[in-house]
Design a protein around this motif. Structure first.
Motif, mmCIF file in Angstrom:
data_model
loop_
_atom_site.group_PDB
_atom_site.id
_atom_site.type_symbol
_atom_site.label_atom_id
_atom_site.label_comp_id
_atom_site.label_asym_id
_atom_site.label_seq_id
_atom_site.Cartn_x
_atom_site.Cartn_y
_atom_site.Cartn_z
ATOM 1 N N ASP A 1 -1.303 -0.446 7.739
ATOM 2 C CA ASP A 1 -2.336 -0.869 6.805
ATOM 3 C C ASP A 1 -3.696 -0.284 7.153
ATOM 4 O O ASP A 1 -4.673 -0.493 6.437
ATOM 5 C CB ASP A 1 -2.433 -2.397 6.764
ATOM 6 N N ASP A 2 -3.785 0.461 8.237
ATOM 7 C CA ASP A 2 -5.025 1.130 8.647
ATOM 8 C C ASP A 2 -4.802 2.629 8.537
ATOM 9 O O ASP A 2 -4.119 3.226 9.365
ATOM 10 C CB ASP A 2 -5.376 0.760 10.088
ATOM 11 N N PRO A 3 -5.378 3.300 7.501
ATOM 12 C CA PRO A 3 -5.048 4.715 7.270
ATOM 13 C C PRO A 3 -5.475 5.648 8.389
ATOM 14 O O PRO A 3 -4.818 6.654 8.633
ATOM 15 C CB PRO A 3 -5.775 5.037 5.961
ATOM 16 N N THR B 1 0.835 -1.202 0.000
ATOM 17 C CA THR B 1 0.000 0.000 0.000
ATOM 18 C C THR B 1 0.867 1.248 0.000
ATOM 19 O O THR B 1 1.980 1.236 0.554
ATOM 20 C CB THR B 1 -0.916 0.038 1.235
ATOM 21 N N ALA C 1 -1.793 9.818 0.544
ATOM 22 C CA ALA C 1 -2.297 8.444 0.561
ATOM 23 C C ALA C 1 -3.246 8.219 1.733
ATOM 24 O O ALA C 1 -4.280 7.542 1.596
ATOM 25 C CB ALA C 1 -1.130 7.460 0.629
ATOM 26 N N ILE C 2 -2.921 8.791 2.884
ATOM 27 C CA ILE C 2 -3.813 8.686 4.043
ATOM 28 C C ILE C 2 -5.150 9.341 3.742
ATOM 29 O O ILE C 2 -6.214 8.804 4.060
ATOM 30 C CB ILE C 2 -3.151 9.319 5.279
ATOM 31 N N ARG D 1 -6.607 9.802 0.767
ATOM 32 C CA ARG D 1 -7.367 9.003 -0.194
ATOM 33 C C ARG D 1 -8.023 7.812 0.481
ATOM 34 O O ARG D 1 -9.188 7.508 0.231
ATOM 35 C CB ARG D 1 -6.446 8.520 -1.319
ATOM 36 N N GLN D 2 -7.291 7.137 1.349
ATOM 37 C CA GLN D 2 -7.838 5.951 1.995
ATOM 38 C C GLN D 2 -8.839 6.298 3.095
ATOM 39 O O GLN D 2 -9.593 5.442 3.535
ATOM 40 C CB GLN D 2 -6.703 5.086 2.541
ATOM 41 N N ASN D 3 -8.844 7.554 3.522
ATOM 42 C CA ASN D 3 -9.862 8.018 4.464
ATOM 43 C C ASN D 3 -11.082 8.591 3.755
ATOM 44 O O ASN D 3 -11.977 9.133 4.396
ATOM 45 C CB ASN D 3 -9.276 9.079 5.409
ATOM 46 N N GLY D 4 -11.092 8.542 2.420
ATOM 47 C CA GLY D 4 -12.246 9.009 1.667
ATOM 48 C C GLY D 4 -12.222 10.472 1.326
ATOM 49 O O GLY D 4 -13.184 11.008 0.771
ATOM 50 N N VAL E 1 0.404 3.887 1.785
ATOM 51 C CA VAL E 1 0.589 4.322 3.163
ATOM 52 C C VAL E 1 1.745 3.554 3.804
ATOM 53 O O VAL E 1 2.608 4.129 4.476
ATOM 54 C CB VAL E 1 -0.699 4.155 3.984
#
Length: 257
Positions: free
Chosen positions: A122-124, A84, A235-236, A238-241, A86
């Motif tokens: 692996d957890d943003p 990933t 990246a954080i 994007r993965q948080n919406g 992140v």
């Protein structure tokens, strides 16, 4: 001389045809380098990857020598981290931050933090908050700690929403109102009242730590911000919406340099 200790691989560089110099972060001996003979072999290469937990045995004739290391795997995280953005940018940024510390200076708090973070990249949501707290701890270890618990003007612990760019101390909403456009935003989850580390709060937090890292560390040493930092923040987001977190320089545009 000899010691044996667990460590987390931060990086390697080639040396000669078959060997590498490995860079570890250890709890009791800080950031430590050592020569690994045969480190470029098929057996050793997967072990000597950033983020992996290993056990190192170090040998040297004198303490000031770089010495040689034998490395045994304990937990191989690198493959998961590289899956990933992140994870990939996160371990690169953490390594860059730790290189600000003198070699062989023990910083057990940062080692413990690093060990926790690499298990949560692996957890943003958790990764963003943990990396931000790591940057705050790094500032403290470097001698530029922030006081985010009480208001610099009134001493209260309530309604802390700003940070003074001059003192690095928290400021309450009431005390800071006349100068609100000159103060940094303090995310609620970093203050005494707590709160959620959502995209907006993370943006404020990363802007705050960037300001103090740039002022006290990067500028003072004439070095640039680590190139992995902005990609990690993006990246954080994007993965948080979120479409993206505002760049630090956008958040800080109106503040004094």
């Amino acid at each position: 001389m000899e010691w044996r200790e667990q460590g987390i691989v931060l990086g390697v560089r080639k040396l000669g045809e078959t060997s590498v110099v490995v860079e570890l972060m250890t709890r009791d001996r800080g950031r430590h380098l050592g020569l690994v003979r045969g480190g470029r072999s098929r057996k050793q290469q997967p072990v000597l990857q950033p983020g992996n937990q290993v056990e190192a045995t170090w040998h040297a004739r004198l303490d000031e020598h770089m010495g040689t290391m034998t490395i045994e795997p304990i937990e191989l995280r690198a493959a998961r981290l590289m899956e990933t953005p992140v994870g990939l940018h996160g371990i690169q940024l953490l390594a860059a931050h730790l290189r600000l510390l003198p070699e062989r200076d023990a910083h057990p708090r940062l080692y413990d933090g690093l060990k926790i973070i690499v298990d949560h990249l692996d957890d943003p949501v958790q990764a963003g908050e943990l990396v931000l707290r790591f940057e705050i701890a790094l500032l403290e270890e470097l001698g530029f700690g922030l006081d985010l618990e009480t208001c610099a003007a009134t001493g209260t612990r309530d309604n802390l929403v700003y940070v003074s760019p001059k003192s690095g101390r928290a400021v309450s909403a009431e005390a800071g109102l006349p100068w609100h456009d000159k103060l940094l935003a303090l995310p609620g989850f970093l203050g005494a009242t707590g709160g959620r580390a959502d995209a907006a709060a993370l943006a404020d937090g990363f802007a705050m730590t960037r300001y103090f890292l740039a002022r006290h560390v990067w500028s003072a040493r004439a070095i640039a911000e680590p190139p992995s930092r902005e990609p990690l923040i993006a990246a954080i987001a994007r993965q948080n919406g979120a479409a993206r977190l505002p760049r630090d320089d956008e958040v800080l545009a109106d503040l004094p340099g």
